[in-house]
Design an enzyme around this catalytic site. Structure first.
Site, PDB file in Angstrom:
ATOM      1  N   THR A  29       0.824  -1.217   0.000  1.00  0.00           N
ATOM      2  CA  THR A  29       0.000   0.000   0.000  1.00  0.00           C
ATOM      3  C   THR A  29       0.852   1.260   0.000  1.00  0.00           C
ATOM      4  OG1 THR A  29      -1.796  -1.150   1.139  1.00  0.00           O
ATOM      5  CG2 THR A  29      -1.807   1.257   1.209  1.00  0.00           C
ATOM      6  N   LYS A 136      -5.215  -2.310  16.036  1.00  0.00           N
ATOM      7  CA  LYS A 136      -6.290  -2.164  15.044  1.00  0.00           C
ATOM      8  C   LYS A 136      -6.386  -3.414  14.185  1.00  0.00           C
ATOM      9  CE  LYS A 136      -6.361  -0.827  10.944  1.00  0.00           C
ATOM     10  NZ  LYS A 136      -6.257  -0.222   9.608  1.00  0.00           N
ATOM     11  N   GLU A 178     -12.634  -2.505  13.459  1.00  0.00           N
ATOM     12  CA  GLU A 178     -12.924  -1.841  12.179  1.00  0.00           C
ATOM     13  C   GLU A 178     -13.679  -2.755  11.215  1.00  0.00           C
ATOM     14  OE1 GLU A 178     -10.624   0.353   8.402  1.00  0.00           O
ATOM     15  OE2 GLU A 178      -9.463  -0.376  10.106  1.00  0.00           O
ATOM     16  N   LYS A 220     -14.152   1.702  14.641  1.00  0.00           N
ATOM     17  CA  LYS A 220     -13.730   2.409  13.428  1.00  0.00           C
ATOM     18  C   LYS A 220     -14.606   1.940  12.264  1.00  0.00           C
ATOM     19  CE  LYS A 220      -9.769   3.546  10.466  1.00  0.00           C
ATOM     20  NZ  LYS A 220      -8.300   3.569  10.306  1.00  0.00           N
ATOM     21  N   SER A 290     -10.240   8.543  12.171  1.00  0.00           N
ATOM     22  CA  SER A 290      -9.020   7.731  12.082  1.00  0.00           C
ATOM     23  C   SER A 290      -8.692   7.643  10.603  1.00  0.00           C
ATOM     24  CB  SER A 290      -9.227   6.339  12.689  1.00  0.00           C
ATOM     25  OG  SER A 290      -8.054   5.559  12.549  1.00  0.00           O
ATOM     26  N   GLY A 292      -6.375   7.886   7.084  1.00  0.00           N
ATOM     27  CA  GLY A 292      -5.084   7.644   6.449  1.00  0.00           C
ATOM     28  C   GLY A 292      -4.917   8.607   5.291  1.00  0.00           C
ATOM     29  N   ARG A 293      -5.500   8.233   4.154  1.00  0.00           N
ATOM     30  CA  ARG A 293      -5.408   9.071   2.962  1.00  0.00           C
ATOM     31  C   ARG A 293      -5.935  10.492   3.193  1.00  0.00           C
ATOM     32  NH1 ARG A 293      -7.667   5.411  -1.886  1.00  0.00           N
ATOM     33  NH2 ARG A 293      -8.601   4.443  -0.058  1.00  0.00           N
TER      34      ARG A 293
END
Length: 340
Positions: A29, A136, A178, A220, A290, A292-293
């Site tokens: 990723t 997580k 999540e 999440k 929460s 990321g991108r």
């Protein structure tokens, strides 16, 4: 660590104006992210990129926790300070992604189940020793207009999430749970709400069956949005109302906080949706992020692998974090994007 201590950690992560920076990208990723800015993904470049983010001035005002990857948890700054120690010293709680990815669910075409339970107890003990205070695990739930997900597909992922959460609490880590209903496909927002409801209901039934203390858990989830290919995309207010309706029906008030994933939304969309939900508060739980991108995209665009751009990249992270801090109070507006 008892449940009161787990609850204190969970609450600190989602303290007012704060949320989570997801910096837990796997090797493949992070390579995709670096490919977009023509930077080779090496241990050195990954370490430096994360260091730039973790040392950005004042992010502790808006970032309560950072999710790390196995490699990142073991890395250090250029002066030799381990990343978990650096973060903890700034009042940011270090965490760790512990699942090993979603794989095809046997005999269930089109569905996946997350692997990584084998040996997890021992890995959690090691991660706790390295400084992690939360973990997580991501479950991936594919959705279509009619057949997916199946009841068994939801159950398999909910069961794995609960086993993971119980193991986390056993060794003194707060589990972030999540269950992500993906926004791929052409389904409408109503279909997303129905599937999200089923997933949440199954997850909390399994958490209860496994004896997990909800006061020491963070959820999440995805936001309730239409699929990317849907001919009708829901507006910001509709997304906020559908998401909160679903959460109020299926998330117990004992959960300290909900930290939304951005799930392919743009940085601006994710922030706008979060702000709209908080403007409709108060809620039984903290409603946070929460991302990321949605936090990192501007950072990558500013950095582009050049050391001379490090300060600009840090400024981009701080600004994105600040806007999400405002969204935690329901005080974000799209006009702020260009105001700086």
């Amino acid at each position: 660590m008892n449940l009161d201590e787990l609850q204190a950690v969970a609450r600190a992560i989602v303290a007012p104006q704060k949320g989570v920076l997801a910096a837990d990208e796997s090797g493949p990723t992070i390579k995709k992210r670096f490919d977009t800015i023509a930077v080779e993904s090496t241990e050195k470049s990954r370490r430096r990129y994360r260091e730039i983010m973790f040392t950005a001035e004042s992010i502790e005002r808006y970032i309560g926790g950072v999710i790390l990857y196995d490699e990142t948890l073991r890395q250090s700054t250029r002066d030799g300070t381990p990343f978990p120690q650096l973060l903890a010293g700034r009042g940011i709680i270090p965490g760790i992604k512990v699942d090993q990815g979603a794989k095809p669910l046997a005999l269930c075409p089109g569905e996946k189940v997350t692997e990584g339970l084998d040996g997890l107890r021992e890995r959690l003990v090691e991660y706790h020793g390295l400084g992690a205070q939360f973990a997580k695990w991501r479950a991936v739930i594919d959705i279509d207009a009619h057949d997916l997900p199946s009841p068994f597909g939801i159950h398999a992922n909910a069961h794995a999430l609960a086993r993971y959460a119980a193991l986390c609490q056993e060794v003194g880590l707060v589990p972030i749970v999540e269950p992500e209903v993906l926004m791929d496909g052409a389904h409408d927002v109503e279909r997303c709400e129905a599937v999200t409801a089923r997933a949440l209901e199954a997850v909390f039934a399994e958490l209860d069956a496994h004896g997990v203390g909800l006061e020491g858990v963070l959820l999440k989830p995805n936001m309730v949005v239409a699929g990317k290919k849907s001919t009708r995309q829901a507006g910001v207010q509709e997304v906020a109302e559908a998401t909160l309706r679903c959460l109020r029906r299926h998330v117990p008030a004992a959960v300290p906080g909900i930290v939304f994933l951005s799930g392919g939304q743009s940085a601006e969309e994710a922030t706008a949706h979060l702000s709209a939900m908080n403007a409709m508060g108060p809620h039984p739980w903290q409603v946070s992020f929460s991302y990321g991108r949605a936090l990192q995209a501007p950072v990558l665009a500013a950095w582009r692998g050049h050391e001379a751009n490090a300060a600009a990249a840090q400024a981009a992270l701080l600004e994105r974090a600040r806007l999400n801090g405002l969204a935690r109070d329901g005080a974000y507006g799209p006009e702020m994007e260009s105001a700086g």
